[in-house]
Design an enzyme around this catalytic site. Structure first.
Site, PDB file in Angstrom:
ATOM      1  N   ASP A 171       0.789  -1.252   0.000  1.00  0.00           N
ATOM      2  CA  ASP A 171       0.000   0.000   0.000  1.00  0.00           C
ATOM      3  C   ASP A 171       0.816   1.294   0.000  1.00  0.00           C
ATOM      4  OD1 ASP A 171      -1.934  -1.922   0.189  1.00  0.00           O
ATOM      5  OD2 ASP A 171      -2.741  -1.275   2.110  1.00  0.00           O
ATOM      6  N   LYS A 212      -6.726  -4.839  -3.151  1.00  0.00           N
ATOM      7  CA  LYS A 212      -7.367  -5.482  -1.992  1.00  0.00           C
ATOM      8  C   LYS A 212      -8.388  -4.538  -1.368  1.00  0.00           C
ATOM      9  CE  LYS A 212      -3.561  -4.289   1.206  1.00  0.00           C
ATOM     10  NZ  LYS A 212      -4.274  -3.558   2.228  1.00  0.00           N
ATOM     11  N   CYS A 267      -2.086  -2.455   7.827  1.00  0.00           N
ATOM     12  CA  CYS A 267      -2.056  -3.397   6.696  1.00  0.00           C
ATOM     13  C   CYS A 267      -0.849  -4.327   6.698  1.00  0.00           C
ATOM     14  CB  CYS A 267      -2.177  -2.633   5.390  1.00  0.00           C
ATOM     15  SG  CYS A 267      -3.822  -1.897   5.205  1.00  0.00           S
TER      16      CYS A 267
HETATM   17  N1  TIU Z   1      -2.617   0.351   4.295  1.00  0.00           N
HETATM   18  C1  TIU Z   1      -3.083   0.559   5.520  1.00  0.00           C
HETATM   19  O1  TIU Z   1      -2.386   0.363   6.502  1.00  0.00           O
HETATM   20  N2  TIU Z   1      -4.365   1.067   5.648  1.00  0.00           N
HETATM   21  C2  TIU Z   1      -4.779   1.894   6.673  1.00  0.00           C
HETATM   22  O2  TIU Z   1      -5.933   2.291   6.740  1.00  0.00           O
HETATM   23  N3  TIU Z   1      -3.811   2.250   7.575  1.00  0.00           N
HETATM   24  C3  TIU Z   1      -3.965   3.118   8.619  1.00  0.00           C
HETATM   25  O3  TIU Z   1      -3.024   3.231   9.422  1.00  0.00           O
HETATM   26  N4  TIU Z   1      -5.063   3.833   8.734  1.00  0.00           N
END
Ligand code: TIU
Length: 229
Positions: free
Chosen positions: A27, A132, A165
């Site tokens: 991500d 995802k 994530c």
């Molecule tokens: N990629 C991921 O970690 N999504 C989140 O929403 N992370 C947060 O820390 N909010």
């Protein structure tokens, strides 16, 4: 002859098997790393994550040069939001939420500018990108099938955020039988204390979810391995 790259790690040495190991970058999207996206919408200071870009860039260059598998993930939803759980849509009671218009397009929606991976780490042709809908990269995706087709048994995991994530994906991977090595300087959180604790949770209890090491060690290990071939 199969060789392993033996890396210093915690809680103990990690034997990286190049033919069965993939780099999984979680991500690294504009939505999390740039102002005006999902991360900021949640109330976070997105500048906290910028420090992980350069270590990931160097690691990715070394990984590609060694000819090993790399996969990228993106958290996001279909433009019709049919895969967005109502609970996720309303969580946080924010004025704007997933699917609403923002400066980088609709927040956390596939195909929008904010949803895409930052230019510094942009995928090359042939590198699978896993879209995802959840925090974990295995839930509702074809990641496990792709890894099985490539005979991947180990994952080097980087990206953001450490406790959300990255941790969710490492836990999912662990239950599916993968060994995970998480690189501390290549992961980041909006909350430094959650980053530290997220890594501790992975390596505690004899590596209950996996191992923790650094990009420097992996890059050196890859270079030594290449020169020995
Ligand atoms: N990629 C991921 O970690 N999504 C989140 O929403 N992370 C947060 O820390 N909010």
């Amino acid at each position: 002859m199969s060789t392993t790259i033996d890396l210093a790690a915690e809680p103990y040495e990690f034997a990286l098997a190049p033919e069965h190991c993939a780099l999984l970058i979680i991500d690294m999207q504009r939505d999390f790393l740039e102002p005006g996206g999902f991360g900021e919408m949640l109330g976070n200071d997105v500048s906290q994550l910028r420090g992980v870009i350069e270590p990931n860039r160097k690691l990715l260059a070394a990984w590609r040069a060694a000819g090993l598998s790399v996969l990228h993930t993106r958290e996001g939803h279909r433009p019709d939001l049919a895969d967005l759980p109502p609970a996720k849509k309303i969580r946080g009671r924010s004025a704007t939420s997933i699917g609403d218009a923002g400066p980088m397009g609709r927040i956390l929606v596939r195909g929008e500018d904010g949803h895409d991976i930052i230019p510094e780490l942009y995928p090359e042709p042939g590198e699978p990108v896993i879209d995802k809908p959840g925090k974990g990269a295995f839930h509702a995706t074809d990641l496990h099938a792709i890894l099985q087709h490539r005979d991947v048994k180990q994952l080097v995991v980087t990206g953001v955020t450490t406790e959300v994530c990255v941790n969710t994906t490492v836990r999912e991977a662990n239950d599916r039988g993968y060994d995970c090595l998480v690189l501390e300087d290549c992961c980041g959180s909006y909350y430094p204390e959650f980053h530290a604790m997220g890594l501790k949770m992975i390596k505690a209890q004899g590596g209950i979810f996996g191992w923790v090491s650094s990009s420097e060690r992996v890059i050196k290990g890859l270079a030594d391995w290449k020169s020995a071939q």
